[in-house]
Design an enzyme around this catalytic site. Structure first.
Site, PDB file in Angstrom:
ATOM      1  N   CYS A 142      38.242  46.846  18.732  1.00 53.68           N
ATOM      2  CA  CYS A 142      38.248  48.036  19.507  1.00 53.68           C
ATOM      3  C   CYS A 142      37.538  49.025  19.714  1.00 53.68           C
ATOM      4  CB  CYS A 142      39.317  47.832  19.897  1.00 53.68           C
ATOM      5  SG  CYS A 142      41.029  48.901  18.761  1.00 53.68           S
ATOM      6  N   ASP A 347      37.908  50.604  28.687  1.00 60.45           N
ATOM      7  CA  ASP A 347      39.440  50.337  27.914  1.00 60.45           C
ATOM      8  C   ASP A 347      38.404  48.922  27.252  1.00 60.45           C
ATOM      9  OD1 ASP A 347      41.535  48.991  25.891  1.00 60.45           O
ATOM     10  OD2 ASP A 347      43.279  49.887  27.483  1.00 60.45           O
ATOM     11  N   HIS A 349      39.484  46.731  25.425  1.00 65.19           N
ATOM     12  CA  HIS A 349      41.715  45.442  24.989  1.00 65.19           C
ATOM     13  C   HIS A 349      40.773  44.226  25.958  1.00 65.19           C
ATOM     14  CE1 HIS A 349      42.269  48.950  22.540  1.00 65.19           C
ATOM     15  NE2 HIS A 349      42.582  48.140  21.945  1.00 65.19           N
TER      16      HIS A 349
END
Length: 462
Positions: A142, A347, A349
């Site tokens: 990430c 993000d 993820h």
């Protein structure tokens, strides 16, 4: 941390019709779904990257609450459909990377600006890193993806301009695809997950290990020396200090990269990311190399010090802003702005399949743009370990940035996050401090000495 393995569709998994409805709390492992992009599970986010994601077609058992969930229905991207939370109806301005918007009159412009940022997420089924390593970065990549996003924004500003916009279905210029190709998941792309992971070994990070903001910044700086097309001067300001003299020296060089090995001869037949190396020498005699300034910071011990919040907000207001990489403990985000007391972020993820060019050579690019309202989180929830980024295309841009920082330091009640000085402090240049010879020019060793580890900080008494 090791990436969780994918699981097939177990007995009891929902069929297509069932996947179209909103999942109940029980179906989501008894926990509420968070609103952030990629449909990550809120409780899992606090447990780190290995649990805080939902894959396209798979989900880790940890996100479902323990060993009993191993036989539970696999959550898919379609399963987790719900309405993304829109921007709040507020008179507060929305700031996105130096641009100011009103929610009431410019909502479409806000979403277009966000969508135009390059969005890099977990990927699966890409060529093995190092030939025999991981084929997915799910669970550990990430911060590497966030590093890609902040650096991609620098390349967009460099080659396309801050006002460039991506519109679905609209034909884009070649430079856009040149930028995108520099980050594709293959070993010969300048800033691919392969290059970042392997270069990170030199920074003490094994392949598959989680990075902090400073580590990824150091790696990107090294990789940029090979990108002669962009010809960037990358400076990482250590010890919470930006030394203007060092930046002038770096950016006013007549050469686009650090060493001859990184600058092949002009008549080279080698192609870099699909375009000739000659493109990289057009600025060989330029008086100013475009600057990417990355500043790793620690804004508190275990949580962000409230005294820094207004300064952090001002960073997003500057036209030179590249945003911030950081997030929550072991869960990285790319912050691109704020509204009120909330940060706006992209993000990483979400696990998507690796993208390969089509038979015609075209690169499908829709999965590299976040096409729904961005995520938001309270500034108070931000982990104190971050890296702030700025891009100064010209010397005038840099001088303007310095003036803004100086003015900000004079604002009453605002605590500066870093110091701006004209010349190198004496404790930086004293060779006895580092136990180096006076003629040492190893900048990497200097930076590594002043680098407090991204996740664990120790207060030393001299």
């Amino acid at each position: 941390m090791a990436a969780p393995s994918a699981r097939g569709k177990p007995p009891g998994a929902p069929n297509r019709d069932e996947r179209l409805r909103q999942p109940t709390a029980a179906e989501a492992g008894g926990e509420r779904l968070s609103h952030w992009a990629g449909a990550a599970l809120a409780p899992a986010a606090a447990q780190g990257c290995a649990a805080a994601y939902v894959s396209v077609g798979t989900a880790p058992a940890a996100a479902l609450g323990g060993a009993a969930a191993m036989d539970a229905a696999t959550l898919t991207y379609d399963t987790l459909r719900f309405e993304y939370e829109d921007f709040p109806e507020t008179k507060e301005p929305v700031w996105i990377l130096g641009r100011k918007y009103s929610v009431f009159t410019e909502k479409e412009e806000i979403l277009l600006d966000v969508t135009s940022r390059l969005w890099f997420t977990y990927r699966k089924n890409f060529p093995a890193i190092g030939g025999t390593g991981p084929t997915s970065d799910t669970g550990w990549g990430c911060m590497l993806r966030c590093g890609q996003m902040i650096f991609a924004q620098a390349l967009v500003c460099r080659h396309l301009g801050r006002d460039w916009r991506w519109i679905k279905g609209k034909r884009q210029m070649d430079n856009y695809f040149n930028v995108l190709n520099a980050f594709i998941d293959k070993k010969d792309s300048y800033y691919s997950i392969h290059q970042i992971a392997q270069m990170g070994v030199g920074e003490g990070k094994s392949i598959g290990q989680w990075y902090g903001p400073n580590t990824v910044a150091q790696v990107l700086k090294k990789l940029a020396t090979f990108d002669t097309w962009s010809s960037l001067a990358v400076h990482i300001a250590m010890d919470n200090t930006v030394v203007m003299e060092e930046i002038w020296r770096l950016c006013q060089s007549n050469f686009p990269c650090a060493g001859a090995a990184a600058c092949p001869a002009v008549d080279s037949d080698v192609l870099y990311n699909g375009y000739p190396e000659e493109a990289g020498v057009r600025d060989r005699l330029s008086l100013w190399k475009p600057l990417v300034l990355l500043i790793p910071l620690r804004l508190g011990l275990t949580e962000i010090n409230e005294a820094y919040i207004e300064t952090l907000k001002h960073c997003f207001m500057m036209p030179q802003s590249l945003g911030v990489i950081g997030g929550k403990p072991n869960s990285a985000h790319y912050f691109i702005g704020y509204v009120g007391e909330e940060l706006i972020y992209l993000d990483p993820h979400t696990t998507q399949p690796a993208v390969e060019p089509s038979d015609s050579g075209c690169l499908p690019d829709e999965s590299f743009h976040c096409q729904h309202p961005p995520c938001r989180m309270s500034i108070a929830e931000l982990d104190p370990s971050i890296a702030v980024g700025f891009f100064c295309n010209t010397e005038e841009d840099f001088n303007n940035w310095c003036q803004q920082i100086k003015k900000l330091s004079l604002v009453r009640g605002v605590l500066p996050m870093f110091e701006l000085v004209e010349r190198q402090p004496s404790h930086f240049s004293n060779p006895d401090v580092l136990n180096l010879t006076p003629d040492s020019s190893d900048a990497d060793r200097l930076e590594r000495f002043f680098d407090s580890e991204d996740e664990d900080f120790e207060i030393l008494s001299l």
